[in-house]
Design an enzyme around this catalytic site. Structure first.
Site, short mmCIF file in Angstrom:
data_model
loop_
_atom_site.label_atom_id
_atom_site.label_comp_id
_atom_site.label_asym_id
_atom_site.label_seq_id
_atom_site.Cartn_x
_atom_site.Cartn_y
_atom_site.Cartn_z
CD GLU A 119 -2.73 1.07 2.60
OE1 GLU A 119 -2.39 0.34 3.54
OE2 GLU A 119 -3.76 1.78 2.62
CE LYS A 195 -7.30 1.76 3.37
NZ LYS A 195 -6.02 2.09 4.04
CB CYS A 232 -4.77 -1.71 3.96
SG CYS A 232 -4.10 -2.07 5.61
N1 LIG Z 1 -3.50 0.88 6.09
C1 LIG Z 1 -4.57 0.57 6.80
O1 LIG Z 1 -5.69 0.68 6.35
N2 LIG Z 1 -4.33 0.13 8.05
C2 LIG Z 1 -5.36 -0.05 9.01
C3 LIG Z 1 -4.98 -1.00 10.07
C4 LIG Z 1 -5.25 -2.42 9.68
O2 LIG Z 1 -6.15 -2.66 8.88
O3 LIG Z 1 -4.58 -3.30 10.18
#
Ligand SMILES: NC(=O)NCCC(=O)O
Length: 383
Positions: A119, A195, A232
């Protein structure tokens, strides 16, 4: 031992368990054994010279009578940032291009057809800071930015589909998005996937920078199979995976940035469960290392202000629809995971377990429409 020194669960099991017991533990923990993939000596040598981990595995499927195998090789790239977070923006981006370029060259030597990066791979994960400068300057146009140009060159040179998750700036309204650009092996931009879910947890202050994506659950038909990108935090939402699968995704990539204290026990489960539930392959990718920021920030938990997010634990892996999974890459090192998969396995597992066929989707859809209404009365029976 601190979280950033512990190298991997698999290494720990291998060094502490007797062989026979290890095989049984692995069967229960990881499913059917993933076979090791022989990678060319030149790739192994180059990875060692360039100081990153290179691992190869393959998922077989039964040989069918009517369909030939559909073997595809994917490459998952995980890495730490190259320069300190206060180096000039363009230098940081150039250093990251150069690092990832040398890893992709090894992916090409290893016969990779589709490569996916982590990401917002061109920048530190600076959204913890809530500062706009200089982080918004890392944002680029998805179609014509320098990172997309760079990836187009890689795609053409190596005949490889490139999935490039970046911070996107949409010039017209100067809007920022967290976006994966999908570049065909022809070098053309096939499209982009933004996203879908923006975290509001821990130091993941991403909602300060961008909104929930508006590209839905797009699936990209490539020469090597139908792929989708669930970025993510979207991995915590089973219906998000499901919708990519409803649009026909055969492989869903999950480029991520997440830290040990927050999500590590969930990491091995979520993408793997999505592969099982949706009869597809899933590829979870996480960055590595600890990133330090000049200004201190607080986490809204009563604790002292600090300069870092915590340890990004890598551990990128691929899961198959039969519930098996590859070992993860290291928790601490840059790495390339090369995985060969026969996409015929998706339908074979579907024919065996029939989750998609037995799902009562029309009923769920109807009831869900009722459940999200403000006047919804839950159906609970009481004595
Ligand atoms: N980059 C992101 O969305 N991180 C959020 C934390 C997770 O999903 O573990």
């Amino acid at each position: 031992m601190s979280a950033c020194e512990f190298e991997s669960l698999e290494k720990s099991l291998e060094s502490h368990l007797p062989e026979a017991e290890l095989a049984e533990v692995k069967r229960i923990l990881f499913g059917r054994e993933t076979l090791k993939l022989d990678l060319p000596a030149c790739a192994v040598e180059a990875a060692s010279e360039r100081d990153f981990e290179l691992k190869g595995y393959k998922f077989d499927a039964v040989q069918e009578q009517l369909r030939p195998p559909r073997r595809v090789r994917v490459g998952l790239v995980q890495h730490r940032i190259v320069l300190p977070t206060d180096a000039p923006v363009l230098d940081q981006i150039a250093a990251m291009h150069s690092r990832v370029g040398e890893i992709v060259e090894v992916a090409a030597m290893s016969g990779v057809n589709i490569v996916c990066f982590q990401e917002t791979w061109t920048m530190p994960f600076a959204f913890c800071t809530r500062e706009k400068e200089p982080w918004t300057e890392f944002a680029e146009c998805a179609e014509e930015g320098s990172t997309t140009r760079f990836c187009q060159e890689l795609a053409k040179k190596y005949n490889m589909v490139v999935v490039s998750p970046i911070l996107e700036r949409e010039e017209l309204h100067s809007t920022l998005w967290n976006t994966a650009v999908v570049i065909s092996n022809s070098g053309n931009v096939l499209g982009k996937s933004r996203k879908n879910h923006i975290p509001r947890v821990g130091d993941f202050n991403e909602s300060t920078y961008y909104m929930e994506g508006d590209t839905g659950h797009t699936v990209f038909q490539t020469q090597f199979g139908r792929i989708a990108v669930n970025i993510c935090y979207g991995r915590h939402h089973p219906l998000n995976w499901f919708m990519y699968s409803m649009n026909g995704a055969e492989i869903v990539f999950n480029p991520s940035a997440t830290v040990g204290a927050l999500s590590e026990p969930m990491w091995p489960i979520e993408a793997r469960n999505a592969a099982i539930a949706n009869h597809c392959f899933t590829c979870a990718i996480n960055r590595v290392g600890t990133e330090h920021f000049k200004s201190e920030f607080t986490s809204g938990d009563g604790k002292k202000a600090h300069h870092d997010f915590g340890h990004f634990y890598g551990s990128s892996y691929v899961a198959a629809p039969d519930g098996s999974r590859t070992p993860g890459l290291s928790r601490t090192r840059d790495g390339l995971l090369v995985v060969e998969m026969d996409l015929n396995l998706n339908r074979q597992v579907s024919d065996k377990w029939s989750f998609k066929m037995t799902g009562r989707y029309a009923e769920y859809a109807e009831k869900l429409t009722e459940a999200v209404r403000h006047d919804f009365k839950p159906k609970v029976v009481k004595e």
